[in-house]
Design an enzyme around this catalytic site. Structure first.
Site, PDB file in Angstrom:
ATOM      1  N   ILE A  46       0.861  -1.170   0.000  1.00  0.00           N
ATOM      2  CA  ILE A  46       0.000   0.000   0.000  1.00  0.00           C
ATOM      3  C   ILE A  46       0.902   1.225   0.000  1.00  0.00           C
ATOM      4  O   ILE A  46       2.065   1.161   0.393  1.00  0.00           O
ATOM      5  CB  ILE A  46      -0.978   0.016   1.201  1.00  0.00           C
ATOM      6  CG1 ILE A  46      -0.235  -0.146   2.531  1.00  0.00           C
ATOM      7  CG2 ILE A  46      -2.030  -1.051   1.058  1.00  0.00           C
ATOM      8  CD1 ILE A  46      -1.154  -0.112   3.752  1.00  0.00           C
ATOM      9  N   ASP A  47       0.373   2.339  -0.473  1.00  0.00           N
ATOM     10  CA  ASP A  47       1.179   3.549  -0.631  1.00  0.00           C
ATOM     11  C   ASP A  47       1.687   4.072   0.710  1.00  0.00           C
ATOM     12  O   ASP A  47       1.109   3.787   1.764  1.00  0.00           O
ATOM     13  CB  ASP A  47       0.361   4.638  -1.326  1.00  0.00           C
ATOM     14  CG  ASP A  47      -0.090   4.233  -2.716  1.00  0.00           C
ATOM     15  OD1 ASP A  47       0.683   3.527  -3.387  1.00  0.00           O
ATOM     16  OD2 ASP A  47      -1.205   4.610  -3.118  1.00  0.00           O
ATOM     17  N   LYS A  48       2.728   4.862   0.645  1.00  0.00           N
ATOM     18  CA  LYS A  48       3.352   5.441   1.841  1.00  0.00           C
ATOM     19  C   LYS A  48       2.333   6.112   2.759  1.00  0.00           C
ATOM     20  O   LYS A  48       2.332   5.890   3.966  1.00  0.00           O
ATOM     21  CB  LYS A  48       4.417   6.458   1.412  1.00  0.00           C
ATOM     22  CG  LYS A  48       5.024   7.242   2.555  1.00  0.00           C
ATOM     23  CD  LYS A  48       5.953   8.329   2.045  1.00  0.00           C
ATOM     24  CE  LYS A  48       6.455   9.205   3.184  1.00  0.00           C
ATOM     25  NZ  LYS A  48       7.253  10.345   2.686  1.00  0.00           N
TER      26      LYS A  48
END
Length: 304
Positions: A137-139
């Site tokens: 998942i994105d930062k």
């Protein structure tokens, strides 16, 4: 080497080039971009510039991204939120702001660094940079991730993702008031030809992408929704919600900037379910919303 070309927009006028480039890809640190600039790998309108160059509307930036160097990923002690663990799999709740795996110029402070300190046995299918990582998942997205501790588990979990049997439900806050209670977005996603660091709905070089959504609460000019992924394309929820006219609140790449008090998109991977690779038992986990997400919801309720 990969070459990236980018045209500066009006909203990016007078932004420092090192800051602008590092914001285009979460795996590019500002210090790394500055080193590329020093090495003449960044040119503006075919001219070499310095790291403090202030971009102008219409500038054409060309960046030559060097091949990554092999890195030794070091274990780092972290206070990880482990929701489940056995000899095959591990489920962890990633906080907002943490990168999942190391990359050149960003080799510490990632979830992988913490996982390597927590347990010595992680699958090697994805190599030294991403041991055990099945999906990401994105930062600036918080929430649950499943991690494989051996290659058997890794192959099983990836197979479940391919066959769309993994449950992945996200909570999100989007701009605008969605009139219908639920819906399905079935639109292919691929690399944006005008901005290679972004994804978009396109027929060219794309993959099928399906997102189901349900309205949880409506506010004055925002909507709180739950999205369920059928596929797992890069930035899928962020791209799909923008595509139907309801971009995620706080999303610096796909939505209006600085509309809520949150650093990054309001997106949380709250529910994760899968069949255990060894036993076949279905396991499902739920992580509560982070405090800062709850605070935004409270603020929206008060102003509505």
């Amino acid at each position: 080497m990969e070459q990236v070309t980018y045209k500066v927009s009006e909203v990016e006028h007078l932004e420092r080039i090192d800051k602008l480039l590092s914001s285009m890809n979460e795996e590019w640190s500002r210090s790394q971009v500055q080193q590329w600039i020093k090495n003449d790998l960044v040119v503006v309108n075919e001219n070499v510039v310095k790291g403090n160059y202030k971009c102008k509307t219409g500038d054409t930036i060309t960046l030559t991204v060097p091949e990554p160097e092999p890195l030794d990923v070091e274990p780092e002690e972290m206070n990880l939120q482990i929701y489940y663990e056995d000899s095959d799999v591990l489920v962890v709740n990633k906080p907002r702001g943490m990168v999942v795996h190391p990359a050149p110029g960003h080799v510490s402070g990632t979830l992988v660094n913490g996982l390597m300190a927590h347990c010595k046995d992680l699958s090697g299918i994805n190599g030294v940079m991403r041991p055990g990582i099945v999906h990401r998942i994105d930062k600036d997205t918080s929430g649950l991730l499943m991690v494989a501790k051996n290659d058997m588990a890794h192959e099983s979990l990836v197979n479940q993702l391919v066959h769309k049997t993994v449950t992945r439900r996200y909570k999100a806050i989007v701009h605008g008031v969605i009139p219908h209670d639920k819906g399905t977005i079935d639109a292919p996603i691929g690399r944006d030809e005008k901005d290679r660091q972004s994804m978009t709905v396109t027929e060219k070089n794309s993959k099928d992408a399906v997102t189901h959504f349900q309205v949880l609460q409506r506010f004055k000019d925002f909507t709180y929704v739950e999205c369920q992924l059928e596929t797992g394309r890069t930035h899928q929820i962020r791209v799909h919600m923008k595509y139907i006219g309801y971009p995620l609140a706080g999303d610096p790449k796909y939505g209006p900037k600085k509309t809520i008090e949150l650093d990054g998109q309001a997106l949380h991977a709250g529910v994760l379910g899968f069949d255990h690779p060894r036993t076949g038992e279905y396991l499902e986990f739920e992580a509560a919303l982070p405090k800062e997400f709850e605070e935004v919801l409270d603020w929206l309720e008060k102003r509505s």
